[in-house]
Each structure stands twice: as C-alpha cells, then as structure tokens.
Design an enzyme around this catalytic site. Structure first.
Site, PDB file in Angstrom:
ATOM      1  CB  SER A 189      32.370  16.798   6.565  1.00  0.00           C
ATOM      2  OG  SER A 189      33.421  16.639   5.308  1.00  0.00           O
ATOM      3  CG  ASN A 248      32.199  19.118  -6.729  1.00  0.00           C
ATOM      4  OD1 ASN A 248      32.649  19.177  -5.682  1.00  0.00           O
ATOM      5  ND2 ASN A 248      32.514  20.034  -7.596  1.00  0.00           N
ATOM      6  CG  HIS A 279     -13.262   4.713  14.186  1.00  0.00           C
ATOM      7  ND1 HIS A 279     -13.369   5.879  13.590  1.00  0.00           N
ATOM      8  CD2 HIS A 279     -14.016   3.757  13.126  1.00  0.00           C
ATOM      9  CE1 HIS A 279     -13.963   5.794  12.323  1.00  0.00           C
ATOM     10  NE2 HIS A 279     -14.190   4.687  12.096  1.00  0.00           N
ATOM     11  CE  LYS A 314       4.207   2.339  34.557  1.00  0.00           C
ATOM     12  NZ  LYS A 314       4.367   3.432  34.471  1.00  0.00           N
ATOM     13  CG  ASN A 371       7.397   1.890  32.052  1.00  0.00           C
ATOM     14  OD1 ASN A 371       6.204   1.665  32.399  1.00  0.00           O
ATOM     15  ND2 ASN A 371       8.110   2.722  32.786  1.00  0.00           N
ATOM     16  CD  GLU A 412       6.859   4.159  26.159  1.00  0.00           C
ATOM     17  OE1 GLU A 412       6.500   5.057  26.690  1.00  0.00           O
ATOM     18  OE2 GLU A 412       7.104   3.219  26.724  1.00  0.00           O
ATOM     19  CE1 TYR A 471      29.288  19.128  -3.427  1.00  0.00           C
ATOM     20  CE2 TYR A 471      30.450  21.112  -3.140  1.00  0.00           C
ATOM     21  CZ  TYR A 471      30.151  19.904  -2.493  1.00  0.00           C
ATOM     22  OH  TYR A 471      30.304  19.833  -1.124  1.00  0.00           O
ATOM     23  CD  GLN A 526      30.914  19.202   4.479  1.00  0.00           C
ATOM     24  OE1 GLN A 526      31.912  19.350   3.441  1.00  0.00           O
ATOM     25  NE2 GLN A 526      31.010  19.918   5.505  1.00  0.00           N
ATOM     26  CE  LYS A 535      29.358  13.589   2.394  1.00  0.00           C
ATOM     27  NZ  LYS A 535      28.594  14.899   1.914  1.00  0.00           N
TER      28      LYS A 535
HETATM   29  N1  ARG Z   1      32.890  17.286   1.855  1.00  0.00           N
HETATM   30  C1  ARG Z   1      32.388  17.477   0.606  1.00  0.00           C
HETATM   31  C2  ARG Z   1      30.667  17.094   0.715  1.00  0.00           C
HETATM   32  O1  ARG Z   1      30.521  16.371   1.604  1.00  0.00           O
HETATM   33  C3  ARG Z   1      33.083  17.134  -0.599  1.00  0.00           C
HETATM   34  C4  ARG Z   1      32.982  17.776  -1.812  1.00  0.00           C
HETATM   35  C5  ARG Z   1      33.551  19.008  -1.443  1.00  0.00           C
HETATM   36  N2  ARG Z   1      33.765  19.398  -2.808  1.00  0.00           N
HETATM   37  C6  ARG Z   1      34.222  20.892  -2.629  1.00  0.00           C
HETATM   38  N3  ARG Z   1      34.319  21.474  -3.892  1.00  0.00           N
HETATM   39  N4  ARG Z   1      34.205  21.682  -1.624  1.00  0.00           N
HETATM   40  O2  ARG Z   1      29.898  17.494  -0.210  1.00  0.00           O
END
Ligand code: ARG
Length: 455
Positions: free
Chosen positions: A20, A107, A153, A280, A282, A287, A314, A319, A322
């Site tokens: 990530s 976590n 309307h 044109k 626009n 939009e 968890y 993940q 994000k």
């Molecule tokens: N990159 C992980 C997330 O965004 C962090 C937590 C990962 N924890 C684990 N036990 N793999 O959630």
C-alpha cells in the site's frame, strides 16, 4: 518484520498485490507524529530512556524531512508507510529504533494515522467550503436585485432574485459544513493502545498520547477501535452530499451559460473550446464537477461494501479503505477550488434574466392571491386564473394584454387595480415572509451571511 516465523520470502506477485506504500505514503506526517507521541508514552512507561526517546524523535523528524524533500526511498518490500518509516528508523538508530513498535500494532497505528490525516483534511475541505460560500455571497451581492425566473420541472414558475438562487447553495454548503464538523467530532477519538486487538500487557498512558495528539478522548474498546472505519464512511457520505450540491450548482451554471438561457458567461479561464467547432465555449469545469460526483458516490459504496461482511476485528480488507478515502478527499478539494474560481469569474447578464422573468404568466399565482384577498376561495381563484391563462394563450397574447372586460368575463370580482398585480417590480417586495425572496429579505440575508462568514 515477521522473519522469525517465515522460511520463504513473499512471492513477487503477492508483494505487488499487497503493498500500500504506493498510496499510503501520504500518511507519513501523521504516522511520524503518532510515533513521536507513542515514544513519549513508552518513555513514561520506562521502556525507553529519555535519551532513547529523544533520538527516536529526532530520527523520525529527520525521516519526515527527507520525505518532504523527496529524497526518501519507499520500498514495496516494506509494504506500507508504517513499516517503511519504522525500518528507516531502525537503520538509523539500531536497537533503539527497534523498540518503537512496543505495545503497538499496525492495526491501531493505521487507525490513528487515518484519523489524524482525515482530521486535517476535514479542516482543509471545510475552509474550501467556506471559500465557496464567500464567493457565492459575493456574487449575490453584485447581482443585487437582478431577477430571473425560478423553475420547477425546469418550467418557468415564479420570479426570484438571482441572489436568492445563489444563497440557496450557501445554505446547502452550510449543512455540508455541519456534517463535516459532526464527522470530525466522532472521528476525534484516540485509538492507539488498542494494539492488534486486545491492547498490551505493557501499560501505556493512553491519555498522555491523546493529549499530545490533541484528541479530547480515547477509544473505550480495543476490538472496536481496530476494526472501526465508521468515521471514514461518515466522511465519504458527507463528501458525497457535498459533491451532489456542487454537481447541482454545476448543472445550474451549465444551463445559465447555454445560448437558450444566456444568463451568465463563463470566463475563458474556466471554459474550454472544441477541437473541431471554432465557435464553441464549453463549461467543462461545471460538467467535470457533475461527473466527478459519481466517484464520490462510488467511493462511499465501495467502502461500505468492503466493511459489511468483515468478522471482528482487523482484516486486511481494511487496507482497501485508503484509495477510496484519498480519492474523495482529493476530488472534493479540487472541485471546491475550481468551482469557486468559476463562480467568482462569472459575468452575469441581468437584462437577459429580467427579460426571461418578465412574463406575466409567472405572476399567475399573484393573480390568484389577488382574488383570495377579495374573498374568493383559493381553489376557485386557481381555476379562474387558469381560464385567463388559457384565454390569453388562445388569443396569442399575454395576461397583460387582456382588458378589464376580458378579466371580468371570467370573474366579476376583478377591478381596475388588477393591472398593478401583473407588475414584476411591484410583485417582488410582496414575497416578504422569512425565507422568501423579497429584495429587502435577500439583502438582509446577504448581510447576515457576510457577517457569519467574516466571523
Ligand atoms: N497497511 C495496512 C492497512 O492499511 C496496515 C495494517 C496492517 N496490519 C496487518 N496486520 N497486516 O490496513
């Protein structure tokens, strides 16, 4: 990080699948801030000496500065922002760095980082909403008594002040601000110390961490704390609604700028041309804002769907929160900025607005009210005026072209004063109830908003 348990390295495809760092690197400032507060709690618990705490703090700040300068090498072998930073610290400090992750899991760390990050983003988005409100109020002020048809309307309904129409959006945005503030309040609870799921046998002063990070309180259940993403859903929901408002403002602007309406002209800086048709111009900003609202909705649905089947607590699925969150935050901030720019540079055409609004049919309801004041029940008055509108249409003229005998042929209640009812300028001040668009009311609302936005 888990080399003790494993005999073989992660498969390359799994590394790419699971990393990530390519998107969560943007949490680095908040990750570092959280780690510095965590180190203070470790020091208080006697796990770190004051000297070790100090070198961890300076090491983390140095890593932050390196990232700021774009000189830090993020590695997908280290999966995420938390492990990239921790491992850089240990490279710098050796065993002192290796003590940082005591009584902490990624976590609770990621739960903390996301709250810290989103708290700041909410503040930035809220300033963007305030700025757009100011632009709308500014344009309302410039527009003064400019009157245009209000539509239901998408058919002309009744005349309103353009300023009143703009202030409707200021109200919507005020509710958005309220939702953002509520979300922030519920988000503003400190989760660190929850560990992976069950806290830690090493007792840390969680309230100290909360104070250092400006949280008014700490989470009360470690299992909830590591699995909760309600705050992210709430924010995505608030941003979906904000996007819907911006989209409707975009749609109104697109209509106003069309040749059919020509109520406004979009500034060249906020429009684009056609690669084929030379004439044109626009309204792409409006939009795109309308279009991007789809992603704001999609991100909310994506996160809700990710969460719905997760067993406590968890799970790595989390993940996936994000990219949805980052995309909504980026989209909302960008949309607010360009919409404020587009609105602040609009040229308005009050004469065109007035020409569209000055159609006596738009005052048909006023005519019914006139009869009501002469004791005709409203349902009867509605029918009488309906007949007059039909009569005018049959003759190919407007209500103003009808003669007093014409009026009286439908109802004897009409008197010579009926002509004054069909005067646009005379009709506007009559809409004087709280919330209605009488010019005095609208002026007072503009003054109220100016004061509120200034404060
Ligand atoms: N990159 C992980 C997330 O965004 C962090 C937590 C990962 N924890 C684990 N036990 N793999 O959630």
């Amino acid at each position: 990080m888990w080399k003790g348990r494993f005999q073989t390295d992660t498969a390359p495809a799994v590394k790419h699948y699971g990393e990530s760092i390519s998107f969560d690197w943007r949490l680095y400032r908040h990750d570092i801030r959280g780690s510095i507060a965590h180190a203070a709690a470790l020091e208080k618990a006697g796990i770190l000496t004051p000297g070790e705490k100090q070198s961890i703090e300076s090491g983390l700040l140095a890593i932050g500065a390196e990232i700021d300068r774009g000189e830090f090498d993020f590695s997908i072998d280290l999966e995420d922002v938390h492990m990239n930073i921790e491992s850089a610290l240990t490279r710098r400090l050796g065993s002192t760095g290796a003590k940082l992750h005591t009584a902490r899991s990624r976590n609770d760390q990621v739960a903390l980082d996301l709250r810290l990050y989103l708290r700041d983003e909410i503040d930035a988005i809220s300033s963007g909403v305030r700025a757009l409100q100011s632009v709308l109020v500014g344009l309302a002020d410039t527009a003064g008594d400019a009157v245009l048809p209000g539509y239901t309307h998408l058919q002309r309904a009744q005349p309103v002040l353009f300023a009143h129409h703009l202030l409707a959006y200021v109200e919507m945005l005020e509710r958005d601000l309220g939702r953002l503030a509520d979300t922030r309040t519920r988000m503003n609870v400190m989760p660190l110390g929850s560990g992976a799921i069950a806290g830690s046998t090493i007792l840390l002063d969680r309230e100290l961490v909360a104070r250092l990070l400006d949280f008014p309180s700490v989470t009360r259940n470690s299992m909830d704390a590591v699995s909760d993403r309600d705050f992210a859903c709430e924010l995505l929901a608030a941003l979906a609604l904000l996007g819907m408002h911006l989209s409707r403002l975009g749609e109104d602007s697109i209509l106003w700028a069309s040749s059919e309406f020509r109520f406004v002209t979009v500034d060249d800086a906020y429009a684009t041309g056609s690669s084929l048709m030379p004439q044109k111009k626009n309204p792409d900003v409006a939009e795109l804002t309308r279009g991007k609202t789809g992603r704001l909705y999609g991100n909310l649905l994506s996160l809700l769907t990710t969460l719905k089947g997760l067993p406590m607590t968890y799970n790595r699925d989390l993940q996936e929160d994000k990219e949805a969150v980052f995309d909504s935050v980026d989209t909302a901030r960008a949309a607010l900025e360009v919409m404020a720019g587009m609105i602040s540079t609009l040229t308005i055409h009050p004469a065109r607005m007035r020409a569209a609004a000055d159609d006596a049919n738009l005052l048909a309801t006023d005519l019914a009210d006139y009869l009501v004041l002469k004791k005709v029940p409203f349902r009867d008055a509605h029918e009488i005026v309906g007949k007059l509108v039909a009569l005018a249409a049959a003759r190919g003229c407007g209500l103003r072209d009808l003669t007093l005998p014409n009026f009286q042929s439908v109802s004897p209640v009409f008197e010579a004063d009926v002509t004054s009812v069909l005067d646009l300028d005379a009709s506007m001040p009559k809409r004087a109830a709280i919330g209605a668009p009488a010019p005095d009311n609208v002026r007072a609302e503009i003054a109220r908003w100016k004061k509120a936005l200034h404060a």
